[in-house]
Write a protein that holds these residues in place. Structure first.
Motif, short mmCIF file in Angstrom:
data_model
loop_
_atom_site.label_atom_id
_atom_site.label_comp_id
_atom_site.label_asym_id
_atom_site.label_seq_id
_atom_site.Cartn_x
_atom_site.Cartn_y
_atom_site.Cartn_z
N ASP A 114 -9.51 -92.48 103.57
CA ASP A 114 -10.13 -92.62 102.26
C ASP A 114 -11.34 -91.69 102.18
O ASP A 114 -12.49 -92.13 102.26
CB ASP A 114 -10.56 -94.08 102.04
CG ASP A 114 -11.08 -94.33 100.63
OD1 ASP A 114 -10.97 -93.41 99.78
OD2 ASP A 114 -11.59 -95.43 100.38
N GLU A 116 -12.89 -90.17 99.86
CA GLU A 116 -13.87 -90.38 98.79
C GLU A 116 -14.93 -91.40 99.18
O GLU A 116 -16.07 -91.35 98.73
CB GLU A 116 -13.16 -90.85 97.52
CG GLU A 116 -12.27 -89.78 96.88
CD GLU A 116 -13.08 -88.58 96.40
OE1 GLU A 116 -14.18 -88.79 95.86
OE2 GLU A 116 -12.61 -87.44 96.59
N ASN A 117 -14.55 -92.35 100.02
CA ASN A 117 -15.46 -93.42 100.40
C ASN A 117 -15.88 -93.39 101.87
O ASN A 117 -16.49 -94.34 102.36
CB ASN A 117 -14.83 -94.78 100.08
CG ASN A 117 -14.63 -94.98 98.59
OD1 ASN A 117 -15.57 -94.87 97.81
ND2 ASN A 117 -13.40 -95.25 98.19
N PRO A 119 -18.02 -92.97 105.04
CA PRO A 119 -19.49 -93.03 105.13
C PRO A 119 -20.11 -91.81 105.81
O PRO A 119 -19.81 -91.50 106.95
CB PRO A 119 -19.73 -94.30 105.95
CG PRO A 119 -18.50 -94.48 106.77
CD PRO A 119 -17.37 -93.97 105.92
N GLY A 150 -21.91 -88.85 96.09
CA GLY A 150 -21.54 -90.26 96.17
C GLY A 150 -22.63 -91.15 96.73
O GLY A 150 -22.34 -92.15 97.36
N ASN A 175 -22.97 -98.46 108.62
CA ASN A 175 -21.94 -97.72 107.91
C ASN A 175 -20.67 -97.57 108.76
O ASN A 175 -19.56 -97.70 108.25
CB ASN A 175 -22.44 -96.34 107.51
CG ASN A 175 -23.31 -96.38 106.27
OD1 ASN A 175 -23.22 -97.30 105.46
ND2 ASN A 175 -24.17 -95.39 106.11
N LYS A 178 -18.69 -100.79 108.87
CA LYS A 178 -17.91 -101.07 107.66
C LYS A 178 -16.55 -100.41 107.70
O LYS A 178 -15.56 -100.94 107.18
CB LYS A 178 -18.67 -100.60 106.42
CG LYS A 178 -19.90 -101.43 106.11
CD LYS A 178 -20.66 -100.84 104.92
CE LYS A 178 -21.95 -101.61 104.65
NZ LYS A 178 -22.72 -100.99 103.54
N SER A 179 -16.48 -99.23 108.30
CA SER A 179 -15.21 -98.49 108.32
C SER A 179 -14.52 -98.54 109.67
O SER A 179 -13.42 -98.04 109.83
CB SER A 179 -15.45 -97.02 107.95
OG SER A 179 -16.20 -96.36 108.95
#
Length: 206
Positions: A114, A116-117, A119, A150, A175, A178-179
């Protein structure tokens, strides 16, 4: 007492040669700084355990060489990263201008699911130099760039005196968490990441 599960979180530090990537990593992990400069060959990494809510996480922080000739080694280094740190020197306009190239290079090499998202964290280092009088990249300009990508988290640091280094890496760890993959990963003590990688002495990139 609840069992504590260790999760590996892979962090990549990118930026031009000499912006202080190695110094930031050493300041965070070892609380040490040296004025001796030695360019990183290929890549190197340090690990540090961090704890959130009674869970242990191992940050594996990769310091990659800023020289262009080593960028071709990128795929092996970048794949599986949970967070990417982009570092520039606030006293060097060129190192700031190159942040976009490093960001694009990472997205190409790492191929996150992903993009676009994914971190990123941006660090403007060397705020201590010449009492700030040598500064050429303003905080406003840096924050504007981060906003255009972003709303990337942004920190200004001094790897030399430790200013904001702990805070920046706390954000990086969160961060990455989270991923990050929620699984235990075995990591050998040493990895032969490239045929031309060599052991590195205690010298660092300042």
């Amino acid at each position: 007492m609840p069992s504590r599960r260790r999760t590996l979180l892979k962090v990549i530090i990118l930026g031009d040669s000499g912006v202080g990537k190695t110094s930031l990593m050493n300041q965070y992990v070892n609380k040490k700084f040296t004025n001796q400069y030695k360019a990183t060959i290929g890549a190197d990494f340090l690990t540090k355990e961090v704890q959130f809510e009674d869970r242990l996480f191992t940050l594996q922080i990769w310091d990659t060489a800023g020289q262009e000739r080593f960028q071709s080694l990128g795929v092996a280094f970048y794949r599986g990263a949970d967070c990417c740190v982009l570092v520039y020197d606030v006293n060097s306009a060129k190192s700031f201008d190159n942040l976009n190239n490093w960001r694009e290079e990472f997205l190409i090499q790492a191929s996150p699911s992903d993009p676009e998202n994914f971190p990123f964290v941006v660090i403007g280092n060397k705020i201590d130099v010449d009492g700030g009088n040598s500064r050429v990249v303003s905080e406003k300009k840096a924050r504007a760039w981060c906003g255009s990508k972003g709303n990337i988290s942004y920190f200004e640091t001094s790897a030399k005196d430790g200013t904001n280094v702990e805070e920046a890496f706390q954000c990086i760890a969160k961060n990455a968490l989270k991923s990050g993959e929620e699984e235990e990963i075995y990591l050998p003590d040493t990895i032969d990441v490239a045929s031309n990688s060599q052991p590195r002495s205690s010298g660092c990139e300042c």
